[in-house]
Enzyme design. Structure first.
Site, PDB file in Angstrom:
ATOM      1  N   LYS A  44      -9.614   7.921   2.783  1.00  0.00           N
ATOM      2  CA  LYS A  44     -10.210   6.457   2.066  1.00  0.00           C
ATOM      3  C   LYS A  44     -11.568   6.020   3.431  1.00  0.00           C
ATOM      4  O   LYS A  44     -12.116   5.092   2.329  1.00  0.00           O
ATOM      5  CB  LYS A  44      -9.267   5.375   2.827  1.00  0.00           C
TER       6      LYS A  44
ATOM      7  N   PHE B  58       1.507  -3.454   4.061  1.00  0.00           N
ATOM      8  CA  PHE B  58       2.233  -4.978   4.017  1.00  0.00           C
ATOM      9  C   PHE B  58       3.022  -5.249   4.101  1.00  0.00           C
ATOM     10  O   PHE B  58       4.174  -5.199   3.149  1.00  0.00           O
ATOM     11  CB  PHE B  58       1.431  -6.518   3.530  1.00  0.00           C
TER      12      PHE B  58
ATOM     13  N   CYS C 299       1.112  -1.544  -0.057  1.00  0.00           N
ATOM     14  CA  CYS C 299      -0.055  -0.106  -0.060  1.00  0.00           C
ATOM     15  C   CYS C 299       0.459   1.417  -0.254  1.00  0.00           C
ATOM     16  O   CYS C 299       0.749   2.909  -0.197  1.00  0.00           O
ATOM     17  CB  CYS C 299      -1.299   0.137   1.004  1.00  0.00           C
TER      18      CYS C 299
ATOM     19  N   HIS D  22      -2.759   7.178   6.480  1.00  0.00           N
ATOM     20  CA  HIS D  22      -3.466   6.254   5.729  1.00  0.00           C
ATOM     21  C   HIS D  22      -4.211   5.466   6.767  1.00  0.00           C
ATOM     22  O   HIS D  22      -4.856   5.340   6.102  1.00  0.00           O
ATOM     23  CB  HIS D  22      -1.976   5.247   6.616  1.00  0.00           C
TER      24      HIS D  22
ATOM     25  N   HIS E  50     -10.418   1.771   0.324  1.00  0.00           N
ATOM     26  CA  HIS E  50      -7.761   1.832   0.157  1.00  0.00           C
ATOM     27  C   HIS E  50      -7.449   1.353  -0.524  1.00  0.00           C
ATOM     28  O   HIS E  50      -7.939  -0.450  -1.435  1.00  0.00           O
ATOM     29  CB  HIS E  50      -8.355   0.574   0.853  1.00  0.00           C
TER      30      HIS E  50
ATOM     31  N   GLU F 217      -1.379   4.545  14.463  1.00  0.00           N
ATOM     32  CA  GLU F 217      -0.910   6.261  13.640  1.00  0.00           C
ATOM     33  C   GLU F 217      -1.343   7.417  14.496  1.00  0.00           C
ATOM     34  O   GLU F 217      -0.380   8.419  14.493  1.00  0.00           O
ATOM     35  CB  GLU F 217      -1.768   5.951  12.310  1.00  0.00           C
TER      36      GLU F 217
END
Length: 417
Positions: free
Chosen positions: A337, A403, A165, A305, A342, A316
């Protein structure tokens, strides 16, 4: 060595909430959700039956039918977004030195639908390996950048970044560095993804990453909300034209903003889960600030994010407080998002575009779908919940985490003469 300044001179977007930059921005500031029941395949047996698909899109309006059939959707999306960005940059192709124009693209997965279809066709056959001759060049993650360079004749640096991502943010940072180090004058950068497929939905469902709020898809993406339970898968592309400042001035280009810096880090913790204390997120934001030569209090906003996962949003938020200290409470924080879903490898590109437009228009898009505060997230932070907020915006950061523990952060700022 004196580093060259890098500016943004063109934008292109193909998203679940708008098929052009203007449509995308209008939807963002009005809090439009792109989530809806999936139309690409039968979801009867799937845990999650919705996603943020690109809508009202006919590829033959942009690409010749024969050529389009030789491309996976992720590459089609890349070409369409790039066409808008190139037109926006308004190049004179008679004088543009194409040897000095590169393409650095990002995609976390590449041609997943193509791979899926070829394997299904083989298993449904008689065991004879009769694969489409375009199988491999449709599937590979670098081919979108190849198509872009071939279409426009751009012969500068050309490669693809793959970091889940964080892919398109890594692409932006690489493009920024290649230009400021003098390896190119212009680079087309961004990212694209088309993972709303049987394999994509099935795979993310198997790891319990997706929301299963099938009764209310539009509110399923709930970053920072107590009742969040997974992300909503999106698709599309974002394209940016990065250009050396003097090169842009010399040709009379319209300049959106300046790219101030980029940061990268690794969690070194887990293949999918973030570090619980947000150590990688903390480091990447600090690295970005250091690269830009700015202090935490110089930043006005952070596009988080913010995927709407139980662990990620908490980690975060902790990292932002650690990096910005008391100034964290003066920031506008948001997660687009909540509207786009996403976009995986394309997320960084479309979210950086939203940051650039926030600078241009003086508006921070909202984080929609907030209903209940999470006691694990500091309620004094301003997440721009549910309604856009007007603000003089000079410096914005955009976070993307992938990831594997890959973290990337890019900073854009209002152009100073």
């Amino acid at each position: 060595m004196t580093l060259r300044r890098v500016v943004v001179t063109g934008l292109g977007a193909l998203t679940p909430i708008g098929n052009t930059v203007q449509e995308y921005w209008d939807s963002l500031i009005n809090g439009v959700s792109g989530a809806a029941p999936i139309t690409y395949f039968d979801t009867t047996n799937f845990k999650t039956k919705f996603a943020c698909e690109v809508k009202n899109f006919n590829v033959e309006d942009f690409i010749d039918r024969k050529e389009a059939r030789r491309m996976d959707r992720y590459a089609q999306y890349a070409l369409v977004a790039t066409e808008e960005a190139v037109k926006d940059a308004n190049f004179n192709f008679d004088t543009l030195d194409k040897d000095r124009v590169g393409v650095i693209w990002g995609s976390g997965i590449g041609g997943l639908e193509t791979f899926q279809e070829e394997v299904i066709n083989w298993t449904n056959g008689n065991g004879t390996p009769k694969f489409n001759p375009f199988f491999i060049p449709k599937m590979i993650a670098d081919i979108a950048g190849g198509h872009i360079s071939i279409k426009y004749g751009f012969r500068g640096p050309n490669f693809t970044t793959v970091s889940a991502c964080a892919s398109s943010t890594n692409a932006l940072i690489d493009a920024f560095n290649y230009i400021r180090l003098g390896h190119a004058d212009v680079i087309v950068t961004g990212g694209s993804e088309a993972a709303v497929t049987i394999a994509g939905m099935g795979g993310f469902n198997a790891m319990h990453a997706l929301s299963t709020r099938n009764d209310d898809p539009k509110t399923a993406s709930r970053p920072m909300d107590k009742d969040r339970e997974g992300f909503v898968l999106g698709e599309g592309a974002g394209a940016l034209i990065l250009e050396e400042y003097e090169h842009a001035i010399a040709r009379g280009a319209t300049i959106y903003c300046e790219v101030g810096g980029g940061g990268m880090s690794a969690d070194a913790h887990h293949i999918t889960a973030p570090h619980p204390e947000g150590l990688g997120a903390r480091n990447v934001m600090r690295n970005c600030l250091k690269d830009a030569g700015l202090k935490p209090e110089d930043v006005d906003a952070v596009n988080m994010h913010g995927t709407s996962t139980p662990l990620g949003d908490i980690a975060e938020s902790k990292a932002i407080i650690e990096v910005f200290g008391d100034h964290a409470y003066n920031l506008n924080l948001n997660s687009t998002k909540s509207m786009t879903g996403h976009l995986l490898g394309a997320a960084g590109a479309i979210e950086t575009i939203s940051c650039i437009l926030a600078i241009k228009h003086g508006i921070i898009p909202p984080t929609i779908n907030h209903f209940t505060d999470d006691e694990n997230i500091d309620p004094k932070l301003n997440f721009t919940f549910n309604k856009a907020q007007k603000r003089d915006v000079k410096v914005v950061m955009s976070n993307t985490f992938g990831f594997g523990g890959h973290n990337a952060c890019v900073l854009v700022k209002k152009l100073e003469a």
